[in-house]
Design a protein around this motif. Structure first.
Motif, mmCIF file in Angstrom:
data_model
loop_
_atom_site.group_PDB
_atom_site.id
_atom_site.type_symbol
_atom_site.label_atom_id
_atom_site.label_comp_id
_atom_site.label_asym_id
_atom_site.label_seq_id
_atom_site.Cartn_x
_atom_site.Cartn_y
_atom_site.Cartn_z
ATOM 1 N N PHE A 30 0.262 4.049 -2.769
ATOM 2 C CA PHE A 30 -0.046 5.426 -2.376
ATOM 3 C C PHE A 30 1.131 6.378 -2.594
ATOM 4 C CE2 PHE A 30 -3.619 3.855 0.420
ATOM 5 C CZ PHE A 30 -4.607 4.627 -0.176
ATOM 6 N N TRP A 46 0.810 -1.207 0.000
ATOM 7 C CA TRP A 46 0.000 0.000 0.000
ATOM 8 C C TRP A 46 0.848 1.265 0.000
ATOM 9 C CZ3 TRP A 46 -5.109 0.551 -0.863
ATOM 10 C CH2 TRP A 46 -5.882 -0.611 -0.846
ATOM 11 N N SER A 52 -5.499 12.846 6.241
ATOM 12 C CA SER A 52 -5.682 11.606 5.484
ATOM 13 C C SER A 52 -4.950 10.406 6.066
ATOM 14 C CB SER A 52 -5.209 11.808 4.038
ATOM 15 O OG SER A 52 -3.838 12.171 4.001
ATOM 16 N N SER A 53 -3.997 10.613 6.979
ATOM 17 C CA SER A 53 -3.195 9.487 7.467
ATOM 18 C C SER A 53 -4.051 8.447 8.187
ATOM 19 C CB SER A 53 -2.090 10.002 8.401
ATOM 20 O OG SER A 53 -2.643 10.698 9.503
ATOM 21 N N ALA A 86 -6.084 6.513 5.675
ATOM 22 C CA ALA A 86 -5.246 5.577 4.922
ATOM 23 C C ALA A 86 -5.058 4.285 5.696
ATOM 24 C CB ALA A 86 -3.895 6.223 4.614
ATOM 25 N N VAL A 116 -0.513 10.669 1.378
ATOM 26 C CA VAL A 116 -1.600 10.443 2.339
ATOM 27 C C VAL A 116 -1.073 10.037 3.710
ATOM 28 C CG1 VAL A 116 -3.272 9.852 0.552
ATOM 29 C CG2 VAL A 116 -1.871 8.052 1.566
ATOM 30 N N PHE A 117 0.110 9.441 3.782
ATOM 31 C CA PHE A 117 0.664 9.023 5.069
ATOM 32 C C PHE A 117 1.309 10.171 5.832
ATOM 33 C CE2 PHE A 117 1.032 4.996 2.541
ATOM 34 C CZ PHE A 117 0.041 4.314 3.225
#
Length: 288
Positions: A121, A117, A148-149, A152, A142-143
């Motif tokens: 991502f 992933w 968004s983390s 995710a 996203v991380f």
């Protein structure tokens, strides 16, 4: 004595590996210690508990854990019911392939899952950001984004645990006699009515079990993905209570604070489990 001798090995293992460390953790929560064997433990009374309950990091971790739990109640309880009911309408080899596609992610290790992933991502060259850019918006990393983390992590763990939920629901459906549905259909009941008034009530023991497991274990499910993908960040936006315990004990080397937090969480989850077990008899419907 024979029945007790049969359970004696399992009981000894539980005492050695579960209950003894639990008592040591409770004892350690009243001391200040940095995990170095040559350094003596300093008694501090209830100071560790007061510190834990006042930490802003704890409040953030508790809120994140609640969000994770609610999200997984949908992914691990509601969605498996939908997919399992769809699987009942698929016949032959296609049904086996359909169930395998959903269950196989559960067999993938968290390390491999995180690697896959993170690659998908990746801001540069990742499949998902490339699709997003083709649709007209930029996902970024996203991380590393506070907004968004957490989601995710929900997507990754939900993708992996969906198979576990479907396995439990499918086992519950297999234990429901089809005669109930046939009898209701003979009396003129539609498929939706049979599902809502017969199948789901008879499936309630499996759903209660799955809900309890989700509430108690969702924080454990997310721990390896958080550690490998986000490290609880940025700014604690994706951390949970178990990762906070890990940070207290093995990054800050504050064993007493970690033990106090662990004791508080153990009591909290224990009360939730007792309440859920009490409610399970009222929420579950059995055909006998």
């Amino acid at each position: 004595m024979a029945p007790y001798l049969y359970v004696l090995p399992a009981t000894l293992l539980l005492i050695i590996w579960t209950y003894a460390p639990l008592m040591q953790t409770f004892e350690l929560s009243f001391y200040d210690w940095n995990l170095i064997p040559t350094v003596p433990k300093t008694p501090v009374g209830f100071e560790n508990y007061a510190t834990v309950l006042s930490l802003p990091e704890l409040h953030q971790a508790l809120w994140n854990t609640l969000v994770y739990t609610l999200a997984f109640l949908v992914i691990s309880v509601a969605l498996p019911v939908v997919f399992a009911l769809i699987a009942r309408r698929v016949d032959g080899r296609a049904k086996t392939v359909y169930q395998a596609l959903i269950f196989v992610p559960f067999l993938v290790t968290p390390v491999a899952t995180s690697a896959i992933w993170r690659w998908m991502f990746a801001p540069e060259g990742g499949t998902i950001p490339a699709i997003a850019r083709s649709l007209g918006f930029d996902m970024g990393n996203v991380f590393r984004e506070p907004d968004s983390s957490l989601w995710a992590v929900v997507v990754i763990v939900g993708w992996q645990m969906l198979g576990f939920g479907m396995l439990v629901v499918s086992a519950g459906l297999a234990g429901i006699s089809p005669d109930y549905g046939h009898a209701a259909a003979t009396d003129g009941a539609r498929a939706g009515q049979i599902t809502r008034r017969i199948t789901l009530p008879l499936l309630s023991p499996s759903l209660v079990f799955l809900g309890l497991m989700t509430i108690l274990l969702s924080a454990q499910w997310t721990f390896p993905i958080i550690d490998l993908a986000t490290q609880g960040g940025p700014a604690g936006s994706s951390t949970n209570i178990y990762y906070l315990l890990y940070q207290f004990g093995f990054r800050n080397f504050d064993a007493g604070l970690s033990a106090a937090a662990g004791t508080v969480f153990f009591i909290g989850f224990g009360l939730i489990a007792l309440l859920f077990v009490e409610l399970s008899e009222r929420l579950s419907f059995h055909d006998n």
